[in-house]
Scaffold this motif. Structure first.
Motif, PDB file in Angstrom:
ATOM      1  N   UNK A 159     -41.534   3.375 -21.388  1.00 61.94           N
ATOM      2  CA  UNK A 159     -40.408   3.637 -20.492  1.00 61.94           C
ATOM      3  C   UNK A 159     -40.907   3.576 -19.059  1.00 61.94           C
ATOM      4  N   UNK A 160     -40.188   2.812 -18.240  1.00 62.40           N
ATOM      5  CA  UNK A 160     -40.630   2.598 -16.865  1.00 62.40           C
ATOM      6  C   UNK A 160     -39.467   2.562 -15.898  1.00 62.40           C
ATOM      7  N   UNK A 170     -46.047   5.620 -14.540  1.00 63.62           N
ATOM      8  CA  UNK A 170     -46.849   6.302 -13.530  1.00 63.62           C
ATOM      9  C   UNK A 170     -46.754   7.820 -13.678  1.00 63.62           C
ATOM     10  N   UNK A 171     -47.890   8.468 -13.622  1.00 65.87           N
ATOM     11  CA  UNK A 171     -47.922   9.925 -13.696  1.00 65.87           C
ATOM     12  C   UNK A 171     -47.253  10.520 -12.459  1.00 65.87           C
ATOM     13  N   UNK A 172     -46.364  11.463 -12.697  1.00 65.23           N
ATOM     14  CA  UNK A 172     -45.680  12.128 -11.595  1.00 65.23           C
ATOM     15  C   UNK A 172     -44.406  11.451 -11.153  1.00 65.23           C
ATOM     16  N   UNK A 173     -44.119  10.278 -11.700  1.00 69.11           N
ATOM     17  CA  UNK A 173     -42.865   9.599 -11.399  1.00 69.11           C
ATOM     18  C   UNK A 173     -41.723  10.280 -12.145  1.00 69.11           C
ATOM     19  N   UNK A 180     -49.549   5.629 -17.290  1.00 69.07           N
ATOM     20  CA  UNK A 180     -50.430   4.518 -16.927  1.00 69.07           C
ATOM     21  C   UNK A 180     -50.241   3.319 -17.834  1.00 69.07           C
ATOM     22  N   UNK A 181     -49.020   2.914 -18.020  1.00 68.29           N
ATOM     23  CA  UNK A 181     -48.690   1.812 -18.917  1.00 68.29           C
ATOM     24  C   UNK A 181     -49.413   0.524 -18.531  1.00 68.29           C
ATOM     25  N   UNK A 199     -57.075   4.865 -25.048  1.00 71.97           N
ATOM     26  CA  UNK A 199     -57.306   5.047 -23.614  1.00 71.97           C
ATOM     27  C   UNK A 199     -58.736   4.696 -23.229  1.00 71.97           C
ATOM     28  N   UNK A 200     -59.696   5.115 -24.057  1.00 69.59           N
ATOM     29  CA  UNK A 200     -61.103   4.817 -23.759  1.00 69.59           C
ATOM     30  C   UNK A 200     -61.360   3.314 -23.767  1.00 69.59           C
TER      31      UNK A 200
END
Length: 139
Positions: free
Chosen positions: A6-7, A64-67, A88-89, A117-118
Motif C-alpha cells: 500500500x502506497x 515510507x515510514x511515518x507517512x 520501505x517498499x 529485509x536482510x
C-alpha cells in the motif's frame, strides 16, 4: 497468508505488477493505491481490506515510514491479530517475501520478514563505487 502493498499514489500497483511478472501471478500478493482518486479515506480503505480478509495472516508493506499510509496501519498493530507491518517498499523486498513464503510455508512469519529485509538490504549498492575492473565485486 497475504502480502499487501500500500502506497501513496500508484507505486504499490507498479511494484506488485512487476513482482508478478518475475515470480508469477501469485494470488496472495495484492495492492492498494492510496490518494489516486476521490477515495482518499485511507482508514476506510484499510478497514474494508481487513474486513474482507478477517482471520488471515497479513504482511503489509508500505512505501515510507511515518507517512499517512504507514501511520494508519501502525494504529491497528495492537488490535489486529496476525498483522505484520513493514515500511520501505521495494520490488526486491516484495520478490524476496514471495519467494520466502513459497519455500517456507510453515515458517515463522517474523523470521520470513527479517530474512527478507536482510537480503534486501544487501541489494542496495552505490554502483559508482563498484570496481568494475577488479572482477571481485558481485552483481
Amino acid at each position: 497468508m497475504k502480502i499487501l502493498c500500500m502506497s501513496h499514489g500508484e507505486m504499490a500497483g507498479g511494484v506488485v505488477q512487476s513482482a508478478k511478472l518475475i515470480v508469477g501471478d501469485v494470488d496472495y500478493l495484492e495492492h492498494i493505491n492510496a490518494y489516486v482518486d476521490e477515495n482518499n479515506d485511507v482508514d476506510k480503505l484499510i478497514d474494508e481490506y481487513l474486513r474482507k480478509n478477517k482471520g488471515e495472516t497479513i504482511i503489509v508493506v508500505t512505501d515510507i515510514f511515518g507517512g499517512s499510509v504507514n501511520n494508519s496501519w501502525l494504529k491497528r498493530l495492537n488490535s489486529v491479530k496476525n498483522l505484520y507491518l513493514v515500511s520501505g517498499m521495494s520490488l526486491q523486498l516484495i520478490i524476496q517475501l514471495v519467494l520466502s513464503i513459497d519455500s517456507q510455508n510453515n515458517a515463522d512469519v517474523k523470521k520470513i520478514i527479517k530474512d527478507a529485509l536482510a537480503l534486501t538490504k544487501q541489494g542496495f549498492k552505490f554502483c559508482n563505487e563498484i570496481d568494475l575492473n577488479s572482477g571481485t565485486d558481485e552483481f
